[in-house]
Design a protein around this motif. Structure first.
Motif, mmCIF file in Angstrom:
data_model
loop_
_atom_site.group_PDB
_atom_site.id
_atom_site.type_symbol
_atom_site.label_atom_id
_atom_site.label_comp_id
_atom_site.label_asym_id
_atom_site.label_seq_id
_atom_site.Cartn_x
_atom_site.Cartn_y
_atom_site.Cartn_z
ATOM 1 N N GLY A 2 32.545 39.044 43.687
ATOM 2 C CA GLY A 2 32.594 40.179 42.758
ATOM 3 C C GLY A 2 33.859 40.140 41.910
ATOM 4 O O GLY A 2 33.821 40.416 40.707
ATOM 5 N N ILE A 3 34.970 39.790 42.530
ATOM 6 C CA ILE A 3 36.227 39.673 41.778
ATOM 7 C C ILE A 3 36.102 38.544 40.755
ATOM 8 O O ILE A 3 36.475 38.691 39.591
ATOM 9 C CB ILE A 3 37.416 39.404 42.730
ATOM 10 N N THR B 37 33.892 39.531 37.838
ATOM 11 C CA THR B 37 34.546 40.503 36.969
ATOM 12 C C THR B 37 35.654 39.829 36.160
ATOM 13 O O THR B 37 35.830 40.108 34.971
ATOM 14 C CB THR B 37 35.107 41.676 37.792
ATOM 15 N N ILE C 297 44.077 45.962 43.367
ATOM 16 C CA ILE C 297 43.682 44.697 42.775
ATOM 17 C C ILE C 297 42.843 44.918 41.520
ATOM 18 O O ILE C 297 42.970 44.206 40.534
ATOM 19 C CB ILE C 297 42.912 43.893 43.835
ATOM 20 N N THR C 298 42.015 45.946 41.565
ATOM 21 C CA THR C 298 41.150 46.189 40.406
ATOM 22 C C THR C 298 41.999 46.616 39.212
ATOM 23 O O THR C 298 41.797 46.136 38.098
ATOM 24 C CB THR C 298 40.075 47.251 40.718
ATOM 25 N N ARG D 34 47.151 50.898 41.337
ATOM 26 C CA ARG D 34 45.688 51.007 41.337
ATOM 27 C C ARG D 34 45.047 49.733 41.863
ATOM 28 O O ARG D 34 43.980 49.311 41.416
ATOM 29 C CB ARG D 34 45.175 51.375 39.952
ATOM 30 N N MET E 25 45.790 39.189 49.160
ATOM 31 C CA MET E 25 45.239 40.253 49.988
ATOM 32 C C MET E 25 45.223 39.810 51.431
ATOM 33 O O MET E 25 45.155 38.625 51.731
ATOM 34 C CB MET E 25 43.857 40.665 49.514
ATOM 35 N N ASN F 167 46.437 49.459 35.174
ATOM 36 C CA ASN F 167 45.471 49.984 34.209
ATOM 37 C C ASN F 167 45.955 51.307 33.625
ATOM 38 O O ASN F 167 45.182 52.247 33.482
ATOM 39 C CB ASN F 167 44.099 50.143 34.885
ATOM 40 N N LEU G 140 43.754 43.598 37.689
ATOM 41 C CA LEU G 140 42.865 42.765 36.883
ATOM 42 C C LEU G 140 42.492 43.444 35.565
ATOM 43 O O LEU G 140 42.355 42.795 34.534
ATOM 44 C CB LEU G 140 41.600 42.432 37.675
ATOM 45 N N LEU G 141 42.338 44.761 35.610
ATOM 46 C CA LEU G 141 41.974 45.481 34.383
ATOM 47 C C LEU G 141 43.112 45.416 33.371
ATOM 48 O O LEU G 141 42.875 45.211 32.176
ATOM 49 C CB LEU G 141 41.597 46.929 34.706
ATOM 50 N N ARG H 191 32.670 40.341 48.125
ATOM 51 C CA ARG H 191 33.732 40.998 47.350
ATOM 52 C C ARG H 191 34.502 39.979 46.512
ATOM 53 O O ARG H 191 34.820 40.227 45.355
ATOM 54 C CB ARG H 191 34.705 41.721 48.281
ATOM 55 N N TYR I 12 40.504 42.370 54.001
ATOM 56 C CA TYR I 12 39.790 42.678 52.766
ATOM 57 C C TYR I 12 38.647 41.693 52.495
ATOM 58 O O TYR I 12 37.771 41.971 51.701
ATOM 59 C CB TYR I 12 40.745 42.642 51.572
#
Lengths: 775, 302
Positions: free
Chosen positions: A708-709, A712, A667-668, A665, A692, A591, A671-672, A705, A696
């Motif tokens: 949530g992934i 998103t 996994i988030t 940064r 992962m 990101n 993805l971003l 979680r 996790y």
């Protein structure tokens, strides 16, 4: 009717039936057994048949193959028809009896086609099978035959008819086998099961099925018939086309939910009956000959197959249990745009979780309206490892398809081919070529030459010293991209119809939308939707390299571009400091604005070039994708060092994943970055492979979680995502004690493989990745 | 009101952490700590200023750092890389040439809005998983103004916040944080004064009195105890923990099992880990959990 949500929640704690548990063990055991191969068949080609057109001879070959194929049913299995016969210790081959003249073969060879050039990556029309049966298709053919005098059409229709007869005979032979077995069976229950299968195969595939069991048996037999005739095909959306039969059975009280789950389990297990231990299978292959072929391919590489990187037999052996058996479940209903999740969606995912095998390759389509319980079920299944099911985001893929001019209802019905590319099941003729984007940059800096062996691969764009701005360099790269894409597209348009010289596919053509209606075999461009894909490889490294050059050379003026090229040419030996400088630049997958901006520009331009090419050729639809499949090692092997600090011949990142170490940064961040890359104009897809360690995703909080992934990923506009749950220490343990980790699976860029069977290079690749904790 | 000119030092921002609160969380680790727990698993978090870490196992002996260093602090002697910290001026030039990630700088200066910009990018993940941001350390109270400003900006973005603190610092500043903090993870390490001083360095009364004050302004406090075999897991200390929880009407306790890899980073800082290998008695932990006073929920983490 049972409430799906309750069922989805309760099965997670359920266990397979005794029969299913037994079959799972049988399959694992069978992997180690060295089987005899079926005998060679008498040629179809003779003086008499030699007068017939090749398509009819091919159909006769398909028919003979199906007639001669040994019939079997595994102990305790309820569905008949197997590629590997367990009791007989016999394995079928994909060989066909001789049907082509040497001069036909030579001519085909000139365009790169052999008698086995059926490309495989296609998803046949199972709805046609289930709605019409072979008799219905034959009726349709007969009507067409009456209406046309066109010689080519008549030949194709005749051929398709012959192939269908072969399929019917395959069913009839199985009926005889089942009746014989039933005769000799002492156990009454088993006897009834054998009789039930016989009864089913009297009905199907000739006629539409009456029950869920018959529907599964019909779909399975067709899949088997394809595999026996060298058609490695995907399976499409079985939860959609089989569900109406299940629904009816449940409503009318013919089946209990437990029985339905067992039938589903047995159907899903069938795809694994031919799985083999890699070493055992390798013993049965001529690896030396294959390696020579790969070496020759590399020597003689052409522009349109430049992606044909330095393959190695390692890639062949690693891929031994991959036969393009893709299954796609979930997703939108084409006509209404509503969510299509049903009980069979849930049951199929559950089957996959239970058996812990690599086949079928399972994918799930998700979107904004996917029910919560399904996402939870996916999460729980993902935790069992192997990176499956693969996730597809309807929101993005459908948008990309319509962007390329496909109507909404068709786009909503997308599934995947043999690896992961999105296509329209039942109507697509698909072929793809590969585009190594990292090479496009290599050429721009190195007079159009390869750094590995110095071969000139594209025209010289001039000395690197002539490049004064980043834009000039970028334009050179784009120009090379365009060059390969144009050349690939032109090659496909010029040669696709020439497949018919030696490799017409009458059986497959009978089960596609288009050929029967148009009176043309698929290889004569008969399919409704003819898709030419281009898959961009190594793109993460290209983004990183361009970003590094932009920053180090053009913004900070740390050194000249010439120096960068010199460093690359020397594989950074003597340029270690520069390498540090380059590799510390921002990278795709964290990101970071600088790298992501380059990535956004590159992916947009890539899609635009493809769109322009697509408009040029009305004969075919051209669409872009981004990925490497499992060839991330081979792609890297044929590519020199790159300006992101990657060394010569070092592997590249898989698919559209960030390069190793770039995910600063997490996994988030990955993805971003990923979701910024114009994925809504990349219809074939561009998987992000994430991994992962177990910590996790442990427990209910871990499920939350993962959901949530997924949410998103859908919301931000991702297209394809795989999540592998793997622990480095477990992989190491498995290397030491393979016999204790028979069900440990890892994602291979397009499918899953048993970890313990992989080559040392691949094993190390997965361990190195897993050591990062997330990757 | 935007507070100008505040800067702070952070030694890591970790995305997708799992041990510091619910959902998908991003964790900010501020640098600097007044305490020195013997078992501290981030020794680089103790010093406030940025510092150079050296992971010898990653070194490829390429020698770039040796020629880069003007002070002769980086050397190769008898085929072995030596880092003479006493000669090092902390100029960080060596870290910029290291290809292997053997030499790195821990600690980077940020403004609160820079931090928030990076972590708020993860907002969709927080929203979809019930997660948020956790700020930990070091000790957040050593950079209280900086942390409070980050918290304020996060709340403006409607992001769920957790503060992890030893409670060792200025009371007013701690209470100020409560304005923008959804949950406090408050450490209870050792309850006994003498042992606290010995293993942690400081006065336990500061921790206990701050806890009392904090409890007055927030209901959302979780007590967390690092389970250090033979040190914090004695029956006396656990009783003391439960007493403190009861006194303060705190209903949730987290046991943080001993991190067996805690020692690794000491070498990177040029220090030695004194605690060594320790094995945890999982059964004992379970018993403690079962014997918790009524109304207190105990979770064993990890």
């Amino acid at each position: 009717m049972i409430d799906i949500e309750t069922y989805a929640e309760q099965i997670v704690v359920s266990v397979p039936s005794k029969r299913v548990a037994f079959l799972i063990d049988e399959i694992r055991d069978n992997m180690l057994s060295v089987n005899k191969k079926t005998e060679k068949m008498e040629p179809v080609l003779n003086e008499e048949t030699g007068k017939l057109p090749v398509i009819i001879r091919k159909a006769m070959a398909e028919k003979r193959k199906l007639e001669c194929a040994p019939c079997g049913i595994w102990e305790e299995q309820i569905f008949a028809g197997c590629f590997t016969l367990r009791e007989e210790k016999l394995v079928n081959t994909y060989d066909l009896p001789e049907f082509a003249f040497p001069q036909e073969k030579e001519e085909g060879e000139r365009y790169g086609f052999g008698i086995y050039s059926m490309f495989g990556h296609i998803s046949p029309d199972y709805n046609r099978l289930l709605k019409l049966g072979t008799s219905g298709i034959k009726e349709r053919i007969d009507r067409q035959l009456k209406q046309t005098e066109n010689r080519k059409s008549r030949d194709f229709m005749t051929a398709a008819r012959i192939s269908l007869e072969g399929l019917e005979q395959l069913a009839a032979n199985h009926v005889a086998m089942l009746l014989d077995k039933a005769d000799h069976c002492q156990n009454k229950e088993r006897r009834n099961e054998l009789l039930r299968a016989a009864q089913a195969l009297r009905q199907v595939p000739k006629n539409p099925p009456r029950t869920f069991f018959e529907a599964c048996q019909s779909a399975w037999l067709l899949h088997l018939a394809f595999q026996l005739t060298d058609n490695y095909l995907a399976v499409g959306r079985p939860d959609q086309y089989l569900y109406p039969f299940l629904k009816k059975d449940l409503e009318e009280g013919r089946l209990s939910v437990e029985e339905a789950q067992e039938i589903t389990d047995c159907y899903m297990l069938k795809f694994n009956e031919r799985s083999q231990d890699n070493e055992t299978a390798a013993q049965m292959m001529d690896l030396e000959m294959r390696q020579k072929k790969f070496d020759r391919q590399w020597e003689e590489r052409k522009l349109y197959d430049i992606g044909h990187q330095r393959y190695n037999v390692r890639d062949t052996v690693d891929a031994i249990n991959h036969w393009n058996q893709n299954i796609m479940v979930g997703g939108l209903i084409p006509e209404t745009g509503e969510d299509g999740t049903n009980l069979l969606t849930v049951m199929m995912i559950e089957s996959f979780r239970r058996m812990r095998m690599t086949n079928p390759v399972l994918s799930v389509r998700i979107h904004k309206k996917t029910p919560e319980f399904l996402k939870k079920q996916i999460a729980v299944t993902l935790k069992t490892g192997g990176g499956l099911p693969c996730l597809y985001n309807d929101e993005t893929v459908i948008k990309a398809y319509t962007h390329f001019g496909v109507d909404l209802a068709s786009a909503r019905d997308y599934a995947n081919n043999g690896c992961w590319e999105c296509l329209l099941p039942g109507k697509t003729d698909f072929y793809f070529t590969k585009l190594n984007t990292l090479k496009c940059l290599e050429w721009a800096l190195n007079h159009g030459r390869c750094h590995i062996d110095g071969k000139r691969e594209v025209p010289d764009q001039g000395d690197v010293r002539e490049i004064k701005t980043f834009d000039e360099l970028y334009q050179r790269v784009l120009h090379n991209l365009q060059l390969v894409m144009e050349s690939s597209a032109q090659h496909m348009v010029e040669t696709q119809h020439l497949r018919s010289i030696v490799a017409p596919v009458p059986l497959l053509s009978a089960f596609l939308d288009g050929p029967v209606e148009k009176g043309l075999d698929m290889t004569e461009m008969g399919a409704r939707f003819i898709l030419g894909g281009i898959i961009a490889e190594g793109i993460s490294h290209t983004i990183d390299s361009l970003t590094a050059i932009k920053k180090v050379v053009f913004e900070e003026a740390y050194c000249s571009l010439e120096t960068v090229e010199e460093a690359i040419d020397h594989n950074f030996i003597g340029f270690e400091r520069l390498r540090s400088k380059l590799s510390s630049c921002p990278k795709y997958g964290a990101n970071e604005e600088e790298a992501d901006a380059v990535g956004m520009r590159l992916t947009k331009d890539y899609s635009r070039i493809m769109e322009e090419i697509d408009k040029k050729y009305p004969e075919m639809k051209f669409m872009p994708g981004i990925g490497t499949f499992s060839w991330y090692i081979a792609v890297g092997n044929g590519t020199g060092a790159s300006a992101d600090g990657r060394l010569a011949a070092e592997q590249v990142a898989s698919n559209f994943s960030p390069s190793a170490g770039a995910m600063t940064r997490g996994i988030t961040g990955a993805l971003l970055s990923f979701t910024k890359m114009n994925l809504d104009v990349i219809p074939l897809g561009s998987p992000l492979d994430l991994g992962m360690s177990e910590q996790y995703v442990k427990g209910q909080e871990g499920t939350r979680r993962l959901v949530g992934i997924m949410d998103t990923f859908v919301e931000m506009g991702g297209n394809l995502l795989t999540i592998s749950v793997a622990d480095a220490h477990i992989l190491r343990e498995a290397q030491k004690n393979p016999e204790q980790y028979k069900d440990l699976r890892v994602r291979m860029g397009g499918w899953s493989a048993y970890f313990t069977m992989l080559s040392p290079e691949q094993q190390e690749h997965h361990i190195r990745k897993a050591e990062a904790g997330f990757f | 009101m935007e507070k100008k000119n505040i800067q702070g030092t952070i030694f890591d921002i970790d995305h997708f952490v799992v041990h510091d609160g619910k959902g998908i969380r991003t964790c900010i680790y501020v640098k600097g700590c007044p305490l020195h727990c013997e078992w501290c698993h981030s020794p680089e978090s103790q010093k406030t200023d940025p510092q150079i870490l050296f992971a010898a196992s990653r070194c490829s002996l390429c020698g770039l750092c040796v020629s880069e260093c003007g002070n002769g602090a980086q050397r190769i002697q008898d085929g072995k890389r030596m880092f003479y910290r006493e000669l090092c001026s902390e100029c960080t030039a060596c870290t910029q040439v290291c290809n292997q990630g053997a030499l790195t700088v821990s600690g980077k200066r940020y403004t609160p809005s820079q931090v928030v910009k990076e972590v708020a990018a993860d907002k969709p993940f927080f929203k979809n998983s019930g997660g948020g941001v956790t700020i930990s350390g070091g000790e957040v109270l050593t950079q209280a103004d900086f942390v409070t400003e980050i918290l304020r900006l996060l709340k403006k973005e409607q992001i769920h916040t957790i503060i992890e603190t030893s409670g060792y610092g200025d009371t007013k500043k701690l209470l100020k944080m409560a304005d923008y903090t959804d949950i406090f993870f408050y450490d209870f390490k050792l309850g006994e004064k003498e042992r606290f001083r010995r293993y942690i360095g400081g006065d336990v009364e500061v921790v206990l009195s701050n806890l009392k004050q904090l409890r007055k302004v927030t209901d959302h406090i979780v007590l967390r105890i690092p389970i250090i075999p033979g040190i914090t897991d004695t029956p006396e200390n656990i009783s003391s923990l439960y007493e403190t929880a009861c006194e303060n009407k705190i209903h949730e306790i987290h046991f943080l099992p001993y991190n067996t890899s805690a020692g690794a980073k000491y070498e990177w800082c040029g220090r030695t880990y004194k605690l060594g290998e320790r094995t945890m008695d999982a059964e004992r932990l379970k018993r403690y959990k079962e014997n918790a006073p009524k109304g207190i929920q105990v979770f064993i983490m990890g």
